[in-house]
Design a protein around this motif. Structure first.
Motif, PDB file in Angstrom:
ATOM      1  N   TYR A 116      38.489  40.663  39.860  1.00  0.00           N
ATOM      2  CA  TYR A 116      38.416  39.493  38.983  1.00  0.00           C
ATOM      3  C   TYR A 116      38.927  39.796  37.567  1.00  0.00           C
ATOM      4  N   THR A 117      39.642  40.908  37.416  1.00  0.00           N
ATOM      5  CA  THR A 117      40.119  41.314  36.092  1.00  0.00           C
ATOM      6  C   THR A 117      41.624  41.080  35.955  1.00  0.00           C
ATOM      7  N   GLY A 118      42.107  41.196  34.724  1.00  0.00           N
ATOM      8  CA  GLY A 118      43.547  41.138  34.478  1.00  0.00           C
ATOM      9  C   GLY A 118      44.072  39.816  33.966  1.00  0.00           C
ATOM     10  N   ASP A 119      43.256  38.754  34.055  1.00  0.00           N
ATOM     11  CA  ASP A 119      43.731  37.430  33.644  1.00  0.00           C
ATOM     12  C   ASP A 119      43.376  37.116  32.201  1.00  0.00           C
ATOM     13  N   SER A 120      43.853  37.930  31.303  1.00  0.00           N
ATOM     14  CA  SER A 120      43.603  37.662  29.886  1.00  0.00           C
ATOM     15  C   SER A 120      44.779  38.195  29.087  1.00  0.00           C
ATOM     16  N   ILE A 121      44.815  37.838  27.823  1.00  0.00           N
ATOM     17  CA  ILE A 121      45.752  38.496  26.929  1.00  0.00           C
ATOM     18  C   ILE A 121      44.932  39.397  26.027  1.00  0.00           C
ATOM     19  N   ARG A 122      45.338  40.652  25.939  1.00  0.00           N
ATOM     20  CA  ARG A 122      44.606  41.664  25.172  1.00  0.00           C
ATOM     21  C   ARG A 122      45.346  41.896  23.860  1.00  0.00           C
ATOM     22  N   ILE A 123      44.658  41.650  22.756  1.00  0.00           N
ATOM     23  CA  ILE A 123      45.291  41.742  21.448  1.00  0.00           C
ATOM     24  C   ILE A 123      44.572  42.772  20.594  1.00  0.00           C
ATOM     25  N   GLY A 124      45.312  43.756  20.123  1.00  0.00           N
ATOM     26  CA  GLY A 124      44.754  44.739  19.200  1.00  0.00           C
ATOM     27  C   GLY A 124      44.980  44.263  17.776  1.00  0.00           C
TER      28      GLY A 124
END
Length: 354
Positions: free
Chosen positions: A81-89
């Protein structure tokens, strides 16, 4: 009451007291240790419960061997259920207003229907290992937002100010339905490459007056950024911010872009006046579309997973090496011999690994 009667009463009290002392103490059984049901925690995380998400992250961050095992089992259950996001540093120079920006940005995103997780990396003391963990205090409004989740994590001495479990925490947040993950770092430094190595997009917050500021900023941090946000562009700074944006445009022209198929660009924004914040999000969406279309999005995540795998090998080797008590003692002996000039460092290492 006469003296004889008084004495008899007191004798009775003392006797009673002595009798109480003589009574055997009750033995109380310790309550049985709570049995962790990984399935229940996984269901709780999947339901979007912030309570269960917090429990899951605590389990992963624990140094207890049993907790570590349970944490990995939990993560394995949630991995599909992971991976469906945008990761912003998000990083920036001291005083750039990272927390203020994140709160305003997060409030805007939740208003648009997104669910936002903020992983705020808190610097641990190099002496005590303690940390302040005050990010919820600095983001009070966002902390109360039901569509947001803020998790301050101590750096625990990790290079670059990134807790070694941050990657796993991101996965848990994604499993809980958070589609925007913001990772706030301690500040600007060469080791910020570690943050770059776990997010899709990297934002650098700066202040107006680029010329003076860049004197102390390493070129490397600019080469990591996908966008430069000239923050606090309000009031008298608004005019200076436009000038700073122009200066960055000139500088970026001579630098290698941080991401294939994307040209790093600067933008002015004010969290106080809420100007430029929607433009930052538009840029993020444009970035996602461009990088996914080129195929680099998937390639970058695969490279990051490979780097994560290899860094975990190093961590495990280090842990297992020093878990042995005899080896720890030998390290101390050899260390003293090196300090007393009885051995060179290289000779000590050879003996240690023999």
């Amino acid at each position: 009451m006469d003296q004889k009667k008084s004495r008899r009463v007191m004798d009775g009290v003392h006797a009673a007291h002595d009798g109480m002392k003589a009574l055997p103490r009750k033995k109380f059984k310790k309550p049985a240790a709570e049995v962790l049901d990984i399935g229940i925690i996984a269901d709780g995380v999947r339901s979007g419960s912030r309570l269960y998400l917090g429990k899951a992250i605590t389990l992963l961050e624990s140094s207890n061997p049993e907790h570590k095992k349970n944490g990995q089992e939990l993560l394995n259950q949630l991995l599909p259920y992971t991976g469906d996001s945008i990761r912003i540093g998000i990083t920036g120079v001291p005083g750039a207003g990272k927390s203020t920006f994140i709160e305003t940005f997060g409030e805007m995103l939740t208003g648009l229907g997104h669910r936002v997780a903020v992983l705020a990396i808190d610097p641990s003391s190099s002496l005590t290992g303690g940390s302040i963990l005050g990010d919820k205090t600095r983001m009070e409004q966002l902390a109360r937002n039901p569509r947001a989740f803020i998790r301050p994590s101590p750096t625990a001495g990790t290079l670059g100010g990134v807790h070694k479990k941050t990657r796993e925490t991101m996965l848990l947040c994604e499993a809980a339905g958070y589609d925007v993950i913001l990772v706030e770092t301690v500040g600007v430094g060469q080791s910020e490459t570690l943050v770059r190595g776990m997010v899709d997009m990297f934002l650098l917050l700066v202040l107006t007056g680029a010329g003076d500021e860049l004197q102390g900023m390493k070129k490397g941090i600019l080469e990591l950024a996908d966008a430069i946000v000239v923050h606090k562009a309000d009031g008298e700074n608004a005019r200076l911010a436009k000038k700073t944006v122009a200066e960055y445009k000139q500088m970026l022209h001579f630098l290698q872009p941080a991401t294939d198929s994307w040209t790093t660009r600067p933008i002015a924004a004010s969290s106080i006046e809420n100007t430029g914040i929607p433009d930052v999000w538009d840029m993020v969406q444009e970035f996602e579309t461009a990088v996914k279309s080129s195929g680099y999005w998937k390639k970058r995540r695969q490279e990051q997973t490979k780097d994560w795998f290899r860094s975990m090998i190093t961590d495990e080797l280090h842990s297992r090496f020093f878990d042995d008590a005899d080896r720890r003692q030998l390290v101390r002996v050899l260390e003293n011999q090196v300090l007393d000039d009885e051995l060179t460092v290289a000779q000590a290492i050879v003996r240690l690994f023999e």
